[in-house]
Design a protein around this motif. Structure first.
Motif, PDB file in Angstrom:
ATOM      1  N   LEU A  98       0.827  -1.209   0.000  1.00 36.84           N
ATOM      2  CA  LEU A  98       0.000   0.000   0.000  1.00 36.84           C
ATOM      3  C   LEU A  98       0.865   1.265   0.000  1.00 36.84           C
ATOM      4  CD1 LEU A  98      -2.843  -1.027   2.470  1.00 36.84           C
ATOM      5  CD2 LEU A  98      -3.013  -0.734  -0.004  1.00 36.84           C
ATOM      6  N   GLY A  99       1.946   1.240   0.747  1.00 43.10           N
ATOM      7  CA  GLY A  99       2.860   2.382   0.759  1.00 43.10           C
ATOM      8  C   GLY A  99       3.513   2.597  -0.592  1.00 43.10           C
ATOM      9  N   ILE A 100       3.933   1.518  -1.222  1.00 42.71           N
ATOM     10  CA  ILE A 100       4.547   1.619  -2.558  1.00 42.71           C
ATOM     11  C   ILE A 100       3.515   2.087  -3.579  1.00 42.71           C
ATOM     12  CG2 ILE A 100       5.606   0.281  -4.427  1.00 42.71           C
ATOM     13  CD1 ILE A 100       6.949  -1.407  -2.161  1.00 42.71           C
ATOM     14  N   LEU A 101       2.290   1.588  -3.482  1.00 51.59           N
ATOM     15  CA  LEU A 101       1.225   2.045  -4.385  1.00 51.59           C
ATOM     16  C   LEU A 101       0.964   3.542  -4.206  1.00 51.59           C
ATOM     17  CD1 LEU A 101      -1.379  -0.865  -4.287  1.00 51.59           C
ATOM     18  CD2 LEU A 101       0.033  -0.150  -6.231  1.00 51.59           C
ATOM     19  N   ALA A 102       1.059   4.020  -2.973  1.00 52.33           N
ATOM     20  CA  ALA A 102       0.890   5.463  -2.732  1.00 52.33           C
ATOM     21  C   ALA A 102       2.005   6.237  -3.436  1.00 52.33           C
ATOM     22  CB  ALA A 102       0.886   5.757  -1.236  1.00 52.33           C
ATOM     23  N   LEU A 103       3.240   5.719  -3.397  1.00 56.92           N
ATOM     24  CA  LEU A 103       4.359   6.373  -4.088  1.00 56.92           C
ATOM     25  C   LEU A 103       4.150   6.367  -5.605  1.00 56.92           C
ATOM     26  CD1 LEU A 103       7.418   4.952  -2.067  1.00 56.92           C
ATOM     27  CD2 LEU A 103       6.321   7.197  -1.843  1.00 56.92           C
ATOM     28  N   VAL A 104       3.684   5.247  -6.132  1.00 60.11           N
ATOM     29  CA  VAL A 104       3.412   5.150  -7.570  1.00 60.11           C
ATOM     30  C   VAL A 104       2.308   6.134  -7.959  1.00 60.11           C
ATOM     31  CG1 VAL A 104       2.496   3.634  -9.383  1.00 60.11           C
ATOM     32  CG2 VAL A 104       4.211   2.762  -7.799  1.00 60.11           C
ATOM     33  N   ASP A 105       1.286   6.195  -7.143  1.00 57.10           N
ATOM     34  CA  ASP A 105       0.168   7.104  -7.367  1.00 57.10           C
ATOM     35  C   ASP A 105       0.640   8.558  -7.441  1.00 57.10           C
ATOM     36  OD1 ASP A 105      -2.550   7.422  -7.775  1.00 57.10           O
ATOM     37  OD2 ASP A 105      -3.087   7.319  -5.659  1.00 57.10           O
ATOM     38  N   MET A 106       1.465   8.953  -6.476  1.00 56.53           N
ATOM     39  CA  MET A 106       1.969  10.327  -6.463  1.00 56.53           C
ATOM     40  C   MET A 106       2.894  10.599  -7.654  1.00 56.53           C
ATOM     41  SD  MET A 106       2.586  11.246  -2.465  1.00 56.53           S
ATOM     42  CE  MET A 106       2.626   9.678  -1.617  1.00 56.53           C
ATOM     43  N   THR A 107       3.673   9.600  -8.049  1.00 58.91           N
ATOM     44  CA  THR A 107       4.564   9.761  -9.205  1.00 58.91           C
ATOM     45  C   THR A 107       3.752   9.944 -10.481  1.00 58.91           C
ATOM     46  OG1 THR A 107       6.239   8.401  -8.120  1.00 58.91           O
ATOM     47  CG2 THR A 107       6.447   8.688 -10.506  1.00 58.91           C
ATOM     48  N   LEU A 108       2.705   9.154 -10.647  1.00 55.82           N
ATOM     49  CA  LEU A 108       1.833   9.305 -11.820  1.00 55.82           C
ATOM     50  C   LEU A 108       1.199  10.690 -11.842  1.00 55.82           C
ATOM     51  CD1 LEU A 108      -0.011   5.856 -11.987  1.00 55.82           C
ATOM     52  CD2 LEU A 108       1.573   6.796 -13.676  1.00 55.82           C
ATOM     53  N   LEU A 109       0.766  11.154 -10.688  1.00 52.58           N
ATOM     54  CA  LEU A 109       0.156  12.480 -10.608  1.00 52.58           C
ATOM     55  C   LEU A 109       1.170  13.577 -10.943  1.00 52.58           C
ATOM     56  CD1 LEU A 109      -2.312  14.181 -10.064  1.00 52.58           C
ATOM     57  CD2 LEU A 109      -1.776  14.080  -7.622  1.00 52.58           C
ATOM     58  N   ALA A 110       2.400  13.443 -10.463  1.00 51.99           N
ATOM     59  CA  ALA A 110       3.440  14.431 -10.770  1.00 51.99           C
ATOM     60  C   ALA A 110       3.750  14.432 -12.274  1.00 51.99           C
ATOM     61  CB  ALA A 110       4.709  14.138  -9.960  1.00 51.99           C
ATOM     62  N   ASN A 111       3.839  13.235 -12.871  1.00 46.55           N
ATOM     63  CA  ASN A 111       4.055  13.147 -14.324  1.00 46.55           C
ATOM     64  C   ASN A 111       2.918  13.815 -15.083  1.00 46.55           C
ATOM     65  OD1 ASN A 111       6.448  11.693 -14.091  1.00 46.55           O
ATOM     66  ND2 ASN A 111       5.416   9.736 -14.168  1.00 46.55           N
ATOM     67  N   LEU A 112       1.711  13.570 -14.640  1.00 49.66           N
ATOM     68  CA  LEU A 112       0.536  14.168 -15.266  1.00 49.66           C
ATOM     69  C   LEU A 112       0.592  15.691 -15.177  1.00 49.66           C
ATOM     70  CD1 LEU A 112      -2.295  13.927 -16.524  1.00 49.66           C
ATOM     71  CD2 LEU A 112      -3.190  13.664 -14.216  1.00 49.66           C
ATOM     72  N   LEU A 113       0.982  16.199 -14.032  1.00 47.28           N
ATOM     73  CA  LEU A 113       1.084  17.652 -13.864  1.00 47.28           C
ATOM     74  C   LEU A 113       2.135  18.248 -14.808  1.00 47.28           C
ATOM     75  CD1 LEU A 113       0.737  17.971  -9.996  1.00 47.28           C
ATOM     76  CD2 LEU A 113      -0.851  18.846 -11.723  1.00 47.28           C
ATOM     77  N   ILE A 114       3.257  17.565 -14.972  1.00 46.63           N
ATOM     78  CA  ILE A 114       4.300  18.051 -15.890  1.00 46.63           C
ATOM     79  C   ILE A 114       3.762  18.097 -17.319  1.00 46.63           C
ATOM     80  CG2 ILE A 114       6.492  17.413 -16.997  1.00 46.63           C
ATOM     81  CD1 ILE A 114       6.895  18.769 -14.330  1.00 46.63           C
ATOM     82  N   ILE A 115       3.053  17.051 -17.726  1.00 49.77           N
ATOM     83  CA  ILE A 115       2.484  17.027 -19.080  1.00 49.77           C
ATOM     84  C   ILE A 115       1.492  18.176 -19.250  1.00 49.77           C
ATOM     85  CG2 ILE A 115       0.996  15.721 -20.656  1.00 49.77           C
ATOM     86  CD1 ILE A 115       2.308  13.157 -19.523  1.00 49.77           C
ATOM     87  N   ILE A 116       0.648  18.386 -18.253  1.00 47.58           N
ATOM     88  CA  ILE A 116      -0.344  19.461 -18.324  1.00 47.58           C
ATOM     89  C   ILE A 116       0.342  20.823 -18.364  1.00 47.58           C
ATOM     90  CG2 ILE A 116      -2.162  20.645 -17.022  1.00 47.58           C
ATOM     91  CD1 ILE A 116      -3.043  17.838 -16.048  1.00 47.58           C
ATOM     92  N   ILE A 117       1.352  21.008 -17.533  1.00 45.00           N
ATOM     93  CA  ILE A 117       2.053  22.296 -17.495  1.00 45.00           C
ATOM     94  C   ILE A 117       2.726  22.578 -18.830  1.00 45.00           C
ATOM     95  CG2 ILE A 117       4.004  23.542 -16.467  1.00 45.00           C
ATOM     96  CD1 ILE A 117       3.270  22.010 -13.809  1.00 45.00           C
ATOM     97  N   PHE A 118       3.533  21.636 -19.317  1.00 44.55           N
ATOM     98  CA  PHE A 118       4.278  21.859 -20.554  1.00 44.55           C
ATOM     99  C   PHE A 118       3.351  22.031 -21.754  1.00 44.55           C
ATOM    100  CE2 PHE A 118       8.628  19.764 -19.446  1.00 44.55           C
ATOM    101  CZ  PHE A 118       8.792  20.654 -18.407  1.00 44.55           C
ATOM    102  N   SER A 119       2.459  21.075 -21.934  1.00 43.24           N
ATOM    103  CA  SER A 119       1.620  21.135 -23.142  1.00 43.24           C
ATOM    104  C   SER A 119       0.582  22.247 -23.047  1.00 43.24           C
ATOM    105  CB  SER A 119       0.967  19.785 -23.426  1.00 43.24           C
ATOM    106  OG  SER A 119       0.138  19.408 -22.370  1.00 43.24           O
ATOM    107  N   GLY A 120       0.054  22.495 -21.851  1.00 42.55           N
ATOM    108  CA  GLY A 120      -0.905  23.586 -21.686  1.00 42.55           C
ATOM    109  C   GLY A 120      -0.263  24.938 -21.940  1.00 42.55           C
ATOM    110  N   TYR A 121       0.922  25.138 -21.399  1.00 40.13           N
ATOM    111  CA  TYR A 121       1.635  26.397 -21.599  1.00 40.13           C
ATOM    112  C   TYR A 121       1.950  26.588 -23.084  1.00 40.13           C
ATOM    113  CZ  TYR A 121       5.065  30.124 -21.015  1.00 40.13           C
ATOM    114  OH  TYR A 121       5.739  31.314 -21.094  1.00 40.13           O
TER     115      TYR A 121
END
Length: 174
Positions: free
Chosen positions: A58-81
């Motif tokens: 569960l702890g590792i899944l939480a880390l994976v979850d946060m990593t996916l969210l951070a990747n998603l934010l980078i994609i949104i920031i770069f492509s949106g900008y």
């Protein structure tokens, strides 16, 4: 009259910069997410011997979850900008991601829903792994709603992908 129109259009075009603070806010949210990631990682490291298999997963899944969210934010920031504000001039940088400048709004929508489906799937897996800790009355409702919401995300993702495919095939991809 043409001069007024031209001035209005220049002001309208310049208004795209109002979006810049939103992207700064998303960058700050990545730092907040990094803090949560570090906290969860520290908990896993410092309690390594005490955690059981499910708690570790569960702890590792939480880390994976946060990593996916951070990747998603980078994609949104770069492509949106790049799509709505200004081109990012790093074309000669050796670390420039290959997808930069190629992710349009349509592709962004598909990537966004794909990430949401992955995050939702991880949350569903986390719920499944904690079923034995939930009272039975709550368990059924929680799982049903999470499955329903996840299914909605999956169907939405498929529909976005089909619409993107059809738009690309028709040659009307703007």
């Amino acid at each position: 009259m043409k001069k007024i129109e031209h001035g209005f259009e220049r002001a309208l075009f310049s208004s795209r910069w109002v979006l810049a603070p939103f992207f700064v806010g998303l960058i700050l949210s990545i730092f907040i997410l990094l803090g949560s990631f570090a906290k969860e990682l520290w908990h896993l490291v410092t309690h390594f011997g005490e955690l059981g298999e499910i708690a570790t997963i569960l702890g590792i899944l939480a880390l994976v979850d946060m990593t996916l969210l951070a990747n998603l934010l980078i994609i949104i920031i770069f492509s949106g900008y790049e799509s709505f504000v200004s081109k990012i001039d790093v074309s000669n940088h050796e670390d420039r991601p290959g997808w930069m400048g190629k992710v349009g709004f349509s592709t962004l929508k598909v990537k966004l829903i794909s990430s949401i489906v992955a995050i939702s799937g991880i949350d569903l897996l986390r719920t499944y792994m904690q079923l034995d800790k939930m009272p039975e009355a709550i368990e059924t409702d929680v799982v049903m709603w999470k499955l329903l919401i996840h299914g909605t995300f999956v169907i939405s993702g498929l529909l976005f992908a089909v619409m993107d495919y059809l738009t690309t095939k028709s040659g009307n991809d703007h």
